[in-house]
Design a protein around this motif. Sequence first.
Motif, PDB file in Angstrom:
ATOM      1  N   SER A   1      15.825  47.538  88.828  1.00 35.68           N
ATOM      2  CA  SER A   1      15.139  47.185  90.198  1.00 35.68           C
ATOM      3  C   SER A   1      15.418  45.977  90.882  1.00 35.68           C
ATOM      4  N   ASP A   2      15.180  45.858  92.256  1.00 35.14           N
ATOM      5  CA  ASP A   2      15.329  44.594  92.835  1.00 35.14           C
ATOM      6  C   ASP A   2      15.100  43.553  92.202  1.00 35.14           C
ATOM      7  N   GLY A   3      13.691  43.225  91.483  1.00 45.60           N
ATOM      8  CA  GLY A   3      13.283  42.171  90.778  1.00 45.60           C
ATOM      9  C   GLY A   3      14.177  41.993  89.639  1.00 45.60           C
ATOM     10  N   ASN A   4      14.575  42.978  88.912  1.00 41.03           N
ATOM     11  CA  ASN A   4      15.419  42.664  87.668  1.00 41.03           C
ATOM     12  C   ASN A   4      16.894  42.236  88.119  1.00 41.03           C
ATOM     13  N   ARG A   5      17.326  42.727  89.090  1.00 38.09           N
ATOM     14  CA  ARG A   5      18.522  42.341  89.641  1.00 38.09           C
ATOM     15  C   ARG A   5      18.676  40.907  90.136  1.00 38.09           C
ATOM     16  N   MET A   6      17.473  40.498  90.846  1.00 33.74           N
ATOM     17  CA  MET A   6      17.458  38.945  91.033  1.00 33.74           C
ATOM     18  C   MET A   6      17.200  38.040  89.828  1.00 33.74           C
TER      19      MET A   6
ATOM     20  N   THR B   1      23.054  31.974  95.261  1.00 35.93           N
ATOM     21  CA  THR B   1      22.257  33.313  94.759  1.00 35.93           C
ATOM     22  C   THR B   1      21.781  33.827  96.136  1.00 35.93           C
ATOM     23  N   SER B   2      21.734  35.190  96.102  1.00 38.32           N
ATOM     24  CA  SER B   2      21.382  35.912  97.322  1.00 38.32           C
ATOM     25  C   SER B   2      20.777  37.067  97.163  1.00 38.32           C
ATOM     26  N   PRO B   3      19.859  37.859  97.928  1.00 38.61           N
ATOM     27  CA  PRO B   3      19.254  39.055  97.585  1.00 38.61           C
ATOM     28  C   PRO B   3      20.355  40.179  97.326  1.00 38.61           C
ATOM     29  N   GLY B   4      21.363  40.070  97.936  1.00 38.25           N
ATOM     30  CA  GLY B   4      22.179  40.907  97.593  1.00 38.25           C
ATOM     31  C   GLY B   4      23.089  41.023  96.221  1.00 38.25           C
ATOM     32  N   SER B   5      23.725  41.848  95.671  1.00 41.23           N
ATOM     33  CA  SER B   5      24.203  41.957  94.419  1.00 41.23           C
ATOM     34  C   SER B   5      25.773  41.373  94.385  1.00 41.23           C
ATOM     35  N   PHE B   6      25.784  40.406  93.328  1.00 43.48           N
ATOM     36  CA  PHE B   6      27.231  40.176  93.341  1.00 43.48           C
ATOM     37  C   PHE B   6      28.147  40.878  92.510  1.00 43.48           C
ATOM     38  N   PHE B   7      27.360  41.951  91.577  1.00 45.99           N
ATOM     39  CA  PHE B   7      27.911  42.382  90.379  1.00 45.99           C
ATOM     40  C   PHE B   7      28.386  43.856  90.941  1.00 45.99           C
ATOM     41  N   LEU B   8      29.305  44.405  90.295  1.00 48.96           N
ATOM     42  CA  LEU B   8      29.784  45.722  90.563  1.00 48.96           C
ATOM     43  C   LEU B   8      28.699  46.730  89.735  1.00 48.96           C
ATOM     44  N   PRO B   9      28.209  47.658  90.630  1.00 48.32           N
ATOM     45  CA  PRO B   9      27.074  48.834  90.151  1.00 48.32           C
ATOM     46  C   PRO B   9      27.293  49.234  88.448  1.00 48.32           C
ATOM     47  N   GLN B  10      28.462  49.392  88.173  1.00 53.24           N
ATOM     48  CA  GLN B  10      28.641  49.937  86.944  1.00 53.24           C
ATOM     49  C   GLN B  10      28.826  48.905  85.589  1.00 53.24           C
ATOM     50  N   TRP B  11      28.578  47.683  86.115  1.00 54.32           N
ATOM     51  CA  TRP B  11      28.623  46.484  85.161  1.00 54.32           C
ATOM     52  C   TRP B  11      27.260  46.550  84.147  1.00 54.32           C
ATOM     53  N   THR B  12      27.274  46.245  83.063  1.00 53.21           N
ATOM     54  CA  THR B  12      25.978  46.090  82.185  1.00 53.21           C
ATOM     55  C   THR B  12      25.769  44.801  81.964  1.00 53.21           C
ATOM     56  N   ILE B  13      24.641  44.474  81.639  1.00 47.61           N
ATOM     57  CA  ILE B  13      24.136  43.066  81.638  1.00 47.61           C
ATOM     58  C   ILE B  13      25.049  42.167  80.500  1.00 47.61           C
TER      59      ILE B  13
END
Length: 293
Positions: free
Chosen positions: A135-140, A82-94
């Motif tokens: 938010s950054d926290g929820n993405r993490m 894991t890293s602070p950067g997102s591994f997911f495409l921005p349009q993806w849902t949970i």
Amino acid sequence: MEFQNVIYGTKIEKKFKGFCLDIEELRIPKGFATALIGENGAGKTTLLNILSGIRLNYHGKIQYFDEQVENVEKVKDRLGYTSPGSFFLPQWTIPQIGKISSLLFDNFDRDKYQELCRDLAISTKGIKKTVNSLSDGNRMKLTLATVFARDTECLLMDEPASPLDPLMRDKLCGMIREYIEEGNGANSALFSTHNITDMENVIDYAIIMEHGKIAEQGFVEDLKEKYILVKGNTEDVAAAKQHMYSFSESSYGFEGICLAKDLDKLAGLDISREVPSLFQISVAVMKMSSVLR
């Protein structure tokens, strides 16, 4: 204390303009939680990127697990990253992330992912929020849910606690400890952190980095025997300062870190001795490393 290595590296080197990661020997103990500690720019992220296989253009030798596998591609299913950067495409849902992860990883447990999302206060039902709206926290938290839902043997996490609030940092500590315990000696975790105080209760082994090198390392209990927190009065400042590893003074007196082997040099002074925190040890080591550089 002797231990088996989950990761062992020698002569790891990566040069950038104005910076060089230069690690003569790296030992990550198997079955424990290891923290990478250091200032911004100390080389923590570069090292984690090398160990995870994200960065391949480096010099050195790295071995993984008991089989001493040197090709990270052969063990990638056994590693979680894991890293602070997102591994997911921005349009993806949970929910989409759960579905896609189950297609990407054979060892991904979708039911466990949904359970983790609920436990981390991320709803997975009827939610239309996309990754870029979180938010950054929820993405993490979402990233942590995906990696902890996989059946791995070693977690590599770059600053997992930074975007989290204090309660979630405590939750993360519990997740790491549970992961280690569930492995019965086979699971290991390596994570970088600036939040030493919040994460100290889960750290078994610490590697303190400064200027691309390892400045200190060891089991936390051993480091707390090697270094002593010393406090004293103003009249003893001059006599004590020359023997201290780190030092600060005020109108009320002084305090600092002293190597246990140097305590006899303070004999005769009116001082008190305390067990230092990992935070205090880390700051002292980083300050001394900067002075000696």
